[in-house]
Design an enzyme around this catalytic site. Structure first.
Site, PDB file in Angstrom:
ATOM      1  N   ASN A   1     -16.540 -33.344   5.467  1.00  0.00           N
ATOM      2  CA  ASN A   1     -15.590 -33.925   4.504  1.00  0.00           C
ATOM      3  C   ASN A   1     -15.970 -33.546   3.068  1.00  0.00           C
ATOM      4  O   ASN A   1     -15.547 -34.183   2.124  1.00  0.00           O
ATOM      5  CB  ASN A   1     -15.584 -35.450   4.633  1.00  0.00           C
ATOM      6  CG  ASN A   1     -15.197 -35.889   6.024  1.00  0.00           C
ATOM      7  OD1 ASN A   1     -14.234 -35.393   6.594  1.00  0.00           O
ATOM      8  ND2 ASN A   1     -15.959 -36.805   6.600  1.00  0.00           N
TER       9      ASN A   1
ATOM     10  N   HIS B   1      -8.765 -46.897   9.290  1.00  0.00           N
ATOM     11  CA  HIS B   1     -10.139 -46.549   9.650  1.00  0.00           C
ATOM     12  C   HIS B   1     -10.896 -47.753  10.224  1.00  0.00           C
ATOM     13  O   HIS B   1     -10.650 -48.897   9.856  1.00  0.00           O
ATOM     14  CB  HIS B   1     -10.842 -46.053   8.386  1.00  0.00           C
ATOM     15  CG  HIS B   1     -12.184 -45.452   8.631  1.00  0.00           C
ATOM     16  ND1 HIS B   1     -13.359 -46.113   8.359  1.00  0.00           N
ATOM     17  CD2 HIS B   1     -12.543 -44.254   9.145  1.00  0.00           C
ATOM     18  CE1 HIS B   1     -14.382 -45.335   8.667  1.00  0.00           C
ATOM     19  NE2 HIS B   1     -13.904 -44.192   9.155  1.00  0.00           N
TER      20      HIS B   1
ATOM     21  N   GLU C   1      -4.668 -46.458   4.677  1.00  0.00           N
ATOM     22  CA  GLU C   1      -5.374 -45.353   4.015  1.00  0.00           C
ATOM     23  C   GLU C   1      -4.305 -44.594   3.222  1.00  0.00           C
ATOM     24  O   GLU C   1      -3.118 -44.706   3.547  1.00  0.00           O
ATOM     25  CB  GLU C   1      -5.995 -44.406   5.056  1.00  0.00           C
ATOM     26  CG  GLU C   1      -7.074 -45.056   5.896  1.00  0.00           C
ATOM     27  CD  GLU C   1      -7.695 -44.099   6.913  1.00  0.00           C
ATOM     28  OE1 GLU C   1      -7.925 -42.922   6.576  1.00  0.00           O
ATOM     29  OE2 GLU C   1      -7.934 -44.536   8.053  1.00  0.00           O
TER      30      GLU C   1
ATOM     31  N   SER D   1      -7.580 -40.237   7.969  1.00  0.00           N
ATOM     32  CA  SER D   1      -8.753 -39.401   8.222  1.00  0.00           C
ATOM     33  C   SER D   1      -8.634 -38.528   9.467  1.00  0.00           C
ATOM     34  O   SER D   1      -9.198 -37.440   9.508  1.00  0.00           O
ATOM     35  CB  SER D   1     -10.007 -40.262   8.312  1.00  0.00           C
ATOM     36  OG  SER D   1      -9.879 -41.217   9.334  1.00  0.00           O
TER      37      SER D   1
ATOM     38  N   ASP E   1      -7.193 -47.450   0.957  1.00  0.00           N
ATOM     39  CA  ASP E   1      -8.458 -46.730   1.132  1.00  0.00           C
ATOM     40  C   ASP E   1      -8.194 -45.266   0.778  1.00  0.00           C
ATOM     41  O   ASP E   1      -7.469 -44.562   1.499  1.00  0.00           O
ATOM     42  CB  ASP E   1      -8.907 -46.894   2.599  1.00  0.00           C
ATOM     43  CG  ASP E   1     -10.253 -46.231   2.878  1.00  0.00           C
ATOM     44  OD1 ASP E   1     -10.568 -45.229   2.212  1.00  0.00           O
ATOM     45  OD2 ASP E   1     -10.953 -46.699   3.793  1.00  0.00           O
TER      46      ASP E   1
ATOM     47  N   HIS F   1     -10.146 -40.153   1.658  1.00  0.00           N
ATOM     48  CA  HIS F   1      -9.877 -38.716   1.858  1.00  0.00           C
ATOM     49  C   HIS F   1      -8.946 -38.128   0.797  1.00  0.00           C
ATOM     50  O   HIS F   1      -8.624 -36.948   0.857  1.00  0.00           O
ATOM     51  CB  HIS F   1      -9.316 -38.480   3.267  1.00  0.00           C
ATOM     52  CG  HIS F   1     -10.313 -38.850   4.320  1.00  0.00           C
ATOM     53  ND1 HIS F   1     -11.247 -37.961   4.796  1.00  0.00           N
ATOM     54  CD2 HIS F   1     -10.556 -40.036   4.924  1.00  0.00           C
ATOM     55  CE1 HIS F   1     -12.019 -38.579   5.677  1.00  0.00           C
ATOM     56  NE2 HIS F   1     -11.619 -39.834   5.772  1.00  0.00           N
TER      57      HIS F   1
ATOM     58  N   LYS G   1     -17.207 -38.035   0.340  1.00  0.00           N
ATOM     59  CA  LYS G   1     -16.366 -36.960   0.896  1.00  0.00           C
ATOM     60  C   LYS G   1     -16.157 -35.904  -0.200  1.00  0.00           C
ATOM     61  O   LYS G   1     -17.097 -35.177  -0.493  1.00  0.00           O
ATOM     62  CB  LYS G   1     -15.110 -37.577   1.477  1.00  0.00           C
ATOM     63  CG  LYS G   1     -15.525 -38.627   2.545  1.00  0.00           C
ATOM     64  CD  LYS G   1     -14.455 -39.092   3.432  1.00  0.00           C
ATOM     65  CE  LYS G   1     -14.863 -40.324   4.227  1.00  0.00           C
ATOM     66  NZ  LYS G   1     -15.929 -40.082   5.195  1.00  0.00           N
TER      67      LYS G   1
HETATM   68  C1  LIG Z   1     -10.851 -43.856   5.612  1.00  0.00           C
HETATM   69  C2  LIG Z   1     -12.314 -44.089   5.516  1.00  0.00           C
HETATM   70  N1  LIG Z   1     -12.774 -45.196   4.951  1.00  0.00           N
HETATM   71  C3  LIG Z   1     -14.085 -45.441   4.828  1.00  0.00           C
HETATM   72  C4  LIG Z   1     -15.023 -44.558   5.322  1.00  0.00           C
HETATM   73  C5  LIG Z   1     -16.478 -44.865   5.207  1.00  0.00           C
HETATM   74  O1  LIG Z   1     -17.038 -44.220   4.111  1.00  0.00           O
HETATM   75  P1  LIG Z   1     -18.583 -43.845   4.088  1.00  0.00           P
HETATM   76  O2  LIG Z   1     -18.750 -42.605   4.887  1.00  0.00           O
HETATM   77  O3  LIG Z   1     -18.889 -43.711   2.651  1.00  0.00           O
HETATM   78  O4  LIG Z   1     -19.296 -45.013   4.714  1.00  0.00           O
HETATM   79  C6  LIG Z   1     -14.595 -43.372   5.912  1.00  0.00           C
HETATM   80  C7  LIG Z   1     -15.587 -42.369   6.384  1.00  0.00           C
HETATM   81  O5  LIG Z   1     -15.811 -42.120   7.496  1.00  0.00           O
HETATM   82  C8  LIG Z   1     -13.219 -43.135   6.046  1.00  0.00           C
HETATM   83  O6  LIG Z   1     -12.765 -42.033   6.649  1.00  0.00           O
END
Ligand SMILES: Cc1ncc(COP(=O)(O)O)c(C=O)c1O
Length: 381
Positions: A44, A130, A174, A178, A203, A206, A237
């Site tokens: 990512n 997510h 999101e 993702s 969120d 990405h 990411k």
């Molecule tokens: C949409 C989403 N939110 C949160 C996270 C978590 O972030 P981090 O990898 O910083 O714990 C991810 C990562 O996998 C994600 O894809």
């Protein structure tokens, strides 16, 4: 013990067993595994910032100045002025009054949602949200209801039906999904949330760094800056670093400092990590790091795959090639690996049954020849 063994055997039988594979080396767009070099389409690190000289230099300076560990949580003595500097810049980047840094994106979602919502509340989550968002909602003990993916009409129906019985309500999504790489209809979801007196949380894990002017994300790109109650994201990411954040009002941030357990009960992120995150934000703001070319190349890659007959989703730098059964995704991934391309399969339970896929994640570090090479290696279905 027996039950755990049975679980593993069952997973193995269904071709769902996951194993960790170490890389001996990695840099943006490239990995070495078992002595073999791969073009890495599974990270990512969208802008290739994880080893950018500006981030490395910032981390090195902070390392010399502050050492490796923060020594304590933020509320004890682990809080440095550089943490606040980062938070101020995140708030400005995301057009909110304030921001709070968490130790990862996962910990952000696990801290924010249970702190703000509880047993008397309702959480409505997009079906593809997510795991960290869903886990946060489960931990909050609020009633969790899922609306159909990217369907504001279904969200509205559910709110008409359920909203009345609850104190507070949270709608969450999101902005770039993702595993599917598609984008949420943020303006419509916001309108429905407002109509039902609900908080709206996005969120931007990405989207940040890739979408919008100076990589500020989809909220900014869609003209909604300053309109969303809870803007969550991660530095891990496109920003190439580590840690999560929430950008929101000062009241919400002050409340979370006093109540988000994943924030309170964990040692602060080390200064080198914070310094690298700051450097990444500044690279985006300066225009040196941006997602424009990446998005253009991703669109071309998606079109070329479709022209060959693959089922391809998304509308971002994440390009899922949906192949159906887990076994097929695994064998295609193995086939590409033999040809030097690391494209890992994504299988249930991460994605719905029957929609196993190869998740190509394009980055600024991939040249046209590597993208072309992957296309030729994959061939036609
Ligand atoms: C949409 C989403 N939110 C949160 C996270 C978590 O972030 P981090 O990898 O910083 O714990 C991810 C990562 O996998 C994600 O894809």
């Amino acid at each position: 013990m027996e039950a755990w063994k049975e679980f593993l055997e069952e997973r193995e039988r269904l071709q769902l067993l996951r194993r960790l594979s170490p890389s001996e080396e990695r840099r943006p767009g490239f990995a070495v595994r078992g002595g073999k070099e791969y073009v890495d389409f599974s990270s990512n690190d969208y802008l290739g910032l994880s080893s950018h000289p500006a981030l490395v230099a910032a981390a090195r300076d902070a390392l010399d100045r502050y050492g490796v560990g923060a020594g304590a949580s933020r509320l004890m003595s682990g809080n440095l002025s550089i943490h606040h500097e980062l938070e101020e810049e995140v708030a400005a980047f995301k057009s909110t009054e304030s921001a709070l840094v968490f130790n990862s994106g996962y910990q952000a979602n696990m801290g924010i949602i249970p702190a703000l919502f509880g047993r008397h509340d309702l959480v409505l989550a997009d079906h593809f949200c997510h795991a960290s968002q869903l886990d946060g909602a489960l931990l909050s003990r609020a009633t969790l209801v899922r609306f159909r993916h990217n369907d504001p009409g279904h969200l509205s129906e559910l709110l008409d039906k359920h909203r009345g019985g609850f104190r507070r309500c949270l709608v969450m999504t999101e902005s770039v999904f993702s595993m599917d790489g598609d984008r949420a209809p943020l303006a419509s979801l916001l309108e429905v949330s407002r109509r039902h007196q609900s908080f709206f949380m996005v969120d931007e894990a990405h989207a940040t760094g890739v979408f919008g002017p100076q990589g500020r994300g989809c909220i900014e790109a869609e003209g909604l800056a300053g309109e969303i109650d809870l803007v969550m994201g991660t530095f891990s990411k496109a920003l190439g670093g580590f840690g999560g954040y929430l950008a929101a009002s000062r009241t919400i941030v002050d409340f979370l400092v006093n109540s988000a357990r994943s924030f309170i009960y964990s040692t602060a992120l080390p200064a080198p990590v914070i310094a690298a995150n700051l450097a990444a934000l500044r690279l985006c703001l300066s225009g040196e790091a941006h997602g424009r070319d990446l998005l253009r190349r991703s669109a071309g890659f998606r079109d070329a795959l479709r022209a060959k007959g693959w089922v391809v989703g998304g509308d971002s730098q994440i390009v899922p090639v949906v192949v159906g059964e887990s076994g097929r995704a695994i064998s295609l991934s193995g086939y590409l690996a033999e040809r030097g391309f690391l494209v890992l399969p994504v299988r249930p339970p991460t994605v719905p049954e029957g929609s196993a896929r190869l998740r190509f994640s394009l980055t600024a570090a991939h040249g046209d020849s590597q993208v072309q090479g992957a296309l030729e290696a994959l061939g036609a279905p």
